[in-house]
Motif scaffolding. Structure first.
Motif, PDB file in Angstrom:
ATOM      1  N   ALA A 196      12.477  -0.459  27.629  1.00  0.00           N
ATOM      2  CA  ALA A 196      12.739   0.927  28.020  1.00  0.00           C
ATOM      3  C   ALA A 196      11.942   1.303  29.265  1.00  0.00           C
ATOM      4  CB  ALA A 196      12.392   1.867  26.865  1.00  0.00           C
ATOM      5  N   GLU A 197      10.689   0.867  29.309  1.00  0.00           N
ATOM      6  CA  GLU A 197       9.850   1.193  30.470  1.00  0.00           C
ATOM      7  C   GLU A 197      10.309   0.462  31.728  1.00  0.00           C
ATOM      8  OE1 GLU A 197       5.840   0.363  29.399  1.00  0.00           O
ATOM      9  OE2 GLU A 197       5.683   2.047  27.997  1.00  0.00           O
ATOM     10  N   GLY A 199      13.433  -0.660  32.267  1.00  0.00           N
ATOM     11  CA  GLY A 199      14.822  -0.375  32.581  1.00  0.00           C
ATOM     12  C   GLY A 199      15.708  -1.595  32.507  1.00  0.00           C
TER      13      GLY A 199
END
Length: 428
Positions: A196-197, A199
């Protein structure tokens, strides 16, 4: 064939004994042994193990000889202490016929560095639509016992059931690459906080776990054998543990890199860490180590996946998935399992020789170090520590995640049926 006397080795890490090799077999085991004309190998402080067996190796030949050949791959295997490897079917052409598996088998015989047991494809062209010539591959000179579409999942439940039914007739095993394709479209790494961090497309644990759950149920229904390739999540461990508690014929493997590395390394965007299945979390790593220690996971398999420089030295999204592992596997297992107290050296022999040979029904390997047994042996110096330098690899490829990392242990000698393939850490 010359006599070889190994003196003062710790057999399976236990009693210090001498081992005499004669005629390709273990002739004597004891203390104070002597043999006229024998080549002497002084092994004080070293551990003597049965030759290692890898259930999951990509040798790339035929078709991708720019990555690896049977010769270079078996040289790498011998350097890492392996006396037998199972060569995966995702070659070009695919090993889905008797002709291709016999070619790989013959190339292994010609190499002379370790035995090569071909793995046959489950489906034609690895396309997941029609069963390959399973019976013909088994009946061939290669005597195929393990079948896998590794690199691709047999995601069709009907095809998987038919494959399990077919190999049951000759006690074969289907080795499943557990990856639900619809859940991993566009996936680049483990689904979680790090993905998530960064991408990057996430690869959820459930994509692996759902296929394993389906397949252990299918294997139980059919009464056949299923083997789970490169298991990577804590949830997968629990499913396999549950299946084994039912008495079902389910086995599983874990790779060295999944015992040591985590998805935090992907923050570097270095494609050397891009692998299938992806590196997972620290919690997964700990669960995998515990499962290997308690026997839920049966064995360590390298998933040795060589790639040429241009396929890895590029942006993350375009890079190929996979890592080489034959030459570092034993060192990683020593660091993660032996030095943590989770396994002793006898346990390493069980997980890296006895059990994989038994799963693959591989004759002559994974045998006790006892009189009359084939002299497939490896000596390792556990006190050694060294920095990994891929420039020194016997493999044709260099895509290791351990470059510059210090690891323990060094294979000093490997013997294939009494013939040295590695002497004093160098290929014979």
């Amino acid at each position: 064939m010359s006599k070889i006397l190994i003196r003062g080795a710790q057999v399976l890490g236990g009693a210090v004994q001498d081992v005499l090799i004669d005629g390709g077999k273990v002739a004597e085991v004891g203390t104070g042994l002597a043999a006229d004309g024998a080549q002497i190998v002084e092994a004080a402080g070293q551990v003597l193990l049965p030759g290692l067996v890898d259930l999951h190796t990509h040798l790339r030949e035929p078709g991708r000889e720019d990555s690896e050949t049977v010769l270079t791959g078996t040289r790498a295997a011998a350097t890492g202490g392996f006396t037998a490897v199972h060569a995966m079917a995702n070659t070009f052409p695919v090993a889905d016929t008797a002709g291709v598996v016999e070619q790989v088998y013959r190339l292994g015989k010609e190499s002379g560095y370790c035995d090569v047991q071909p793995v046959g494809a489950v489906t034609v062209g690895l396309e997941g639509k029609n069963l390959a010539e399973l019976g013909a591959m088994h009946d061939s000179a290669a005597g195929v016992m393990v079948f896998s579409d590794d690199g691709k999942c047999v995601d069709d439940a009907v095809i998987m059931r038919r494959a399990l039914e077919y190999v049951k007739a000759f006690d074969g095993v289907i080795a499943q690459h557990a990856q639900e394709p619809r859940l991993t479209e566009g996936a680049q790494m483990n689904e979680g906080i790090v993905s998530a961090e960064l991408g990057l497309g996430g690869w959820p644990a459930v994509a692996e776990e759902s296929i394993i759950a389906r397949d252990v149920l299918l294997a139980a229904h059919v009464g056949s054998r299923v083997h789970i390739c490169h298991l990577s999540t804590a949830g997968s461990v629990e499913i396999v543990r549950w299946a084994k508690s039912k008495g079902w014929d389910v086995t599983a493997e874990v790779t060295p890199h999944h015992l040591l590395l985590t998805d935090e390394l992907v923050r570097s965007y270095n494609p050397v860490y891009k692998v299938n299945p992806p590196l997972r979390t620290e919690a997964d790593v700990m669960a995998l180590r515990e499962a290997l220690a308690d026997g839920t996971i049966d064995c360590v398999a390298t998933d040795h996946a060589p790639h040429p420089h241009e396929d890895k030295d590029c942006e993350w999204g375009a890079a190929a998935m996979g890592m080489v592992g034959l030459e570092t596997a034993l060192s990683v297992v020593q660091e993660t399992m032996v030095e943590t107290g989770l396994l002793d050296w006898a346990g390493v022999a069980d997980r890296m020789s006895f059990r994989p040979a038994r799963i693959g029904r591989l004759a002559g390997h994974g045998r006790p170090i006892a009189v009359g047994e084939p002299a497939n042996l490896v000596l390792v110096d556990p006190a050694y520590r060294g920095t990994v330098d891929p420039a020194r690899f016997a493999s044709r490829s260099r895509n290791t995640p351990y470059e510059g990392r210090e690891l323990p242990g060094r294979v000093t000698h490997t013997f294939l049926r009494g013939r040295a393939t590695v002497l004093d850490g160098k290929l014979a």
